[in-house]
Design a protein around this motif. Structure first.
Motif, PDB file in Angstrom:
ATOM      1  N   TYR A 520      84.224  60.196   6.035  1.00 42.96           N
ATOM      2  CA  TYR A 520      84.482  60.307   7.468  1.00 42.96           C
ATOM      3  C   TYR A 520      83.158  60.485   8.206  1.00 42.96           C
ATOM      4  CZ  TYR A 520      83.730  65.371   6.966  1.00 42.96           C
ATOM      5  OH  TYR A 520      83.189  66.603   6.707  1.00 42.96           O
ATOM      6  N   SER A 532      86.186  61.067  12.443  1.00 40.84           N
ATOM      7  CA  SER A 532      86.710  59.705  12.556  1.00 40.84           C
ATOM      8  C   SER A 532      88.139  59.613  12.039  1.00 40.84           C
ATOM      9  CB  SER A 532      85.808  58.733  11.801  1.00 40.84           C
ATOM     10  OG  SER A 532      85.686  59.121  10.432  1.00 40.84           O
ATOM     11  N   CYS A 541      90.121  59.130  16.953  1.00 43.03           N
ATOM     12  CA  CYS A 541      89.568  57.840  16.538  1.00 43.03           C
ATOM     13  C   CYS A 541      90.649  56.985  15.878  1.00 43.03           C
ATOM     14  CB  CYS A 541      88.426  58.022  15.533  1.00 43.03           C
ATOM     15  SG  CYS A 541      86.959  58.821  16.192  1.00 43.03           S
ATOM     16  N   VAL A 543      90.531  53.937  13.029  1.00 47.56           N
ATOM     17  CA  VAL A 543      89.574  53.376  12.077  1.00 47.56           C
ATOM     18  C   VAL A 543      90.174  52.158  11.386  1.00 47.56           C
ATOM     19  CG1 VAL A 543      88.144  53.855  10.059  1.00 47.56           C
ATOM     20  CG2 VAL A 543      88.610  55.673  11.716  1.00 47.56           C
ATOM     21  N   MET A 569      85.419  51.287  14.085  1.00 43.89           N
ATOM     22  CA  MET A 569      86.337  52.296  14.626  1.00 43.89           C
ATOM     23  C   MET A 569      86.168  52.393  16.139  1.00 43.89           C
ATOM     24  SD  MET A 569      84.353  55.694  13.235  1.00 43.89           S
ATOM     25  CE  MET A 569      84.152  54.934  11.620  1.00 43.89           C
ATOM     26  N   CYS A 571      86.752  55.333  19.209  1.00 42.94           N
ATOM     27  CA  CYS A 571      86.956  56.763  19.408  1.00 42.94           C
ATOM     28  C   CYS A 571      86.919  57.084  20.903  1.00 42.94           C
ATOM     29  CB  CYS A 571      85.868  57.571  18.702  1.00 42.94           C
ATOM     30  SG  CYS A 571      85.742  57.262  16.923  1.00 42.94           S
TER      31      CYS A 571
END
Length: 575
Positions: A520, A532, A541, A543, A569, A571
């Motif tokens: 992560y 994440s 987030c 991903v 990703m 976020c």
């Protein structure tokens, strides 16, 4: 960082005017009369050995240093800036010496700690500053002398006791890390750098108000520490270009990894000090990531030590030079060394190389030294670049590296101030009143797209990120500067101990650290902290996952190109 200050042994007492001429200074000030900035720091900032020597005697200020690149701004990146630069950097400066000797309010022709470091310019009244410091605090000159170059040229070759490489590494690590933990910066080192930063911030804010900005660089890792080609190579001064038949330290992968880890842990200390001042417009500039692939020592296919390697961004020692001691100036300095070797303080366990040199220079009689040089002012001046800087530049940045550092700092400045690069010079017409600028960003929810990469380096140094961030109105307020994408587009390092921060116009920086364990990325923005893998909440987030799924495909035999792994990703967080 006065990496090879042992060569700084001849000093003129008159100096030519700076290389930047009056017409150029007038042009720069015409571009922005109100813009003034100051460069603080050590020899990484002074540009030792790169371009033409300017002034400063042992301070070794050179015209191709990254601060001068920012001043000249040849790429016209800065819109209407340039103005006046106060170049107070000095080779060999530890953090405490930056504090003590780089804050004069008027130009200094002579003074403390010795004549060898003068003239010193005033620090001026800056609206922006840059800083590079820390390398001399960990005695990296001792690493060069005792582990890499292996031996002192004149005059310290007479009567001086070397440390073993193992003893020198123990001393340097004790200065870098905390209680033997090589991944944890020494609290005293962090405190020393933090103290310099706070003094600069206070100085800058007193001069120009709360909008003063400071950009603090780290250092680069010197070696490719994976390729085995250097395992049988020595960088010893006396063994190159022709072997001397003696045993020398070899640049093995283990030793190179240890030296690189020193740079990373020093950078972690600098970043920690910067983070303690992030609310004062202080930013860390990662210059290690600028090196990308192919620009370090011991790269694949290079027969080291190759002083002519066109891809190398650091200076080698000029092995082809004859370091004889028949020069009258050197003969005099050797006599000073011989006369004082038994009275100069030296501890094998604690004395730093720059401190020892300061003691040595305090024994030198300026008048006698001047007599050995002669009355020719030009000859006195030329001793610095021709005899000293030419050797002192070893392991310092070459021009390409200084240029990349210039780009990284300017791009960060443009991002922070919400301005755009301009390719034309602003008009010198009288200024007109303009309405106040709009808010730097729309508050609410900010989001960023992060492209995470994993390459084939060791796990301690293999994660990178390329980031684009938008504000609540979906306006882009930050993108990874292009100067950080020279490493095949991977972006900035985000490893434990060498993470990164992004900020743009935000009031505080976002700290970003990649974690291999549990896979992560950790994010921290002020009091908000998330990962994440946090799927919902105020900060969260989404991903996509790694491609290839099992990580990078690495061929240790280098028969086929490596395939790096990518993880994208998105976020969002309250801003």
């Amino acid at each position: 960082m006065n990496f090879f200050a042992l060569f700084l042994f001849t000093a003129p007492f008159l100096a030519r005017p700076p290389i930047v001429n009056a017409d150029e200074l007038a042009h720069l000030q015409e571009r922005a009369p109100s813009f003034e900035w100051t460069a603080w720091g050590d020899s990484y900032a002074s540009g030792v050995g790169t371009g033409k020597y300017i002034d400063g005697r042992r301070c070794l200020r050179y015209v191709e240093a990254y601060p001068v690149w920012i001043q000249d701004d040849p790429s016209n990146l800065l819109p209407g800036t340039g103005g006046k630069m106060n170049n107070v950097v000095c080779s060999g400066a530890k953090a405490a010496e930056v504090e003590e000797f780089q804050f004069y309010t008027t130009d200094q022709a002579d003074g403390q700690p010795d004549w060898q470091y003068y003239p010193r310019p005033s620090s001026g009244k800056p609206t922006m500053g840059t800083l590079t410091v820390g390398g001399d605090d960990i005695d990296f000159p001792g690493i060069l002398n005792n582990c890499i170059m292996e031996g002192f040229p004149w005059p310290l070759s007479t009567g001086f006791v070397q440390r073993t490489c193992d003893d020198q590494r123990d001393l340097t690590w004790s200065l870098i890390c905390q209680n033997g933990d090589k991944d944890t910066p020494n609290a005293k080192l962090v405190s020393a750098i933090d103290s310099v930063i706070k003094k600069i911030v206070q100085y800058g804010q007193d001069a120009s108000g709360k909008n003063f900005r400071l950009y603090v660089t780290g250092y680069g890792q010197f070696f490719n520490d994976k390729d085995p080609g250097c395992n049988t190579v020595t960088f010893a001064r006396t063994a190159n270009p022709n072997p001397d038949g003696k045993q020398h330290t070899l640049m093995t992968t283990d030793l190179r990894q240890d030296f690189n880890l020193m740079s990373l842990t020093l950078n972690a200390a600098i970043k920690q000090a910067v983070s303690q001042n992030s609310g004062s417009n202080v930013k860390y500039i990662d210059i290690d990531g600028l090196l990308g692939t192919g620009h370090r020592f011991c790269e694949p296919g290079v027969k080291e030590p190759d002083v002519d390697n066109p891809n190398l961004w650091f200076w080698h020692y000029p092995y082809h030079q004859n370091d004889d001691s028949t020069n009258p100036t050197i003969k005099y300095l050797n006599s000073v060394q011989q006369a004082n070797v038994n009275t100069t303080t030296w501890s094998q366990n604690s004395t730093l190389w720059t401190d020892y040199l300061d003691q040595f220079w305090s024994k030198v009689d300026p008048n006698q030294l001047n007599q050995t040089v002669g009355d020719n002012v030009t000859a006195q001046y030329d001793l610095w670049p021709d005899v000293i800087g030419y050797r002192a530049r070893v392991f310092h940045p070459q021009l390409s590296y200084h240029k990349a550092i210039y780009g990284a700092i300017v791009q960060q400045y443009l991002s922070d101030t919400g301005t755009s690069s301009q390719k034309t010079t602003t008009s010198s017409a009288a200024p007109t009143s303009t309405p106040p600028p709009p808010p730097a960003y729309a508050k609410g929810t900010c989001c960023f797209h992060l492209d995470e990469w994993e390459d084939c380096n060791p796990e301690s140094n293999d994660l990178y990120a390329n980031i684009s961030m938008v504000d609540n109105n979906k306006k882009v307020i930050y993108s990874t500067p292009t100067s950080y994408l020279a490493n095949n587009g991977l972006g900035v390092p985000i490893n434990v101990g060498n993470g990164t921060t992004i900020q743009g116009p935000l009031p505080t920086a976002i700290e970003i650290t990649g974690e291999h364990e549990n896979d992560y990325i950790q994010f921290t923005y002020g009091s908000v902290s998330w990962q994440s893998r946090t799927p919902s909440g105020g900060a969260h987030c989404s991903v996509g996952g790694w491609n290839p799924r099992d990580g990078p495909v690495c061929d240790s035999n280098e028969l086929v190109p490596d395939t790096y792994a990518e993880n994208q990703m998105d976020c969002c967080f309250p801003c």
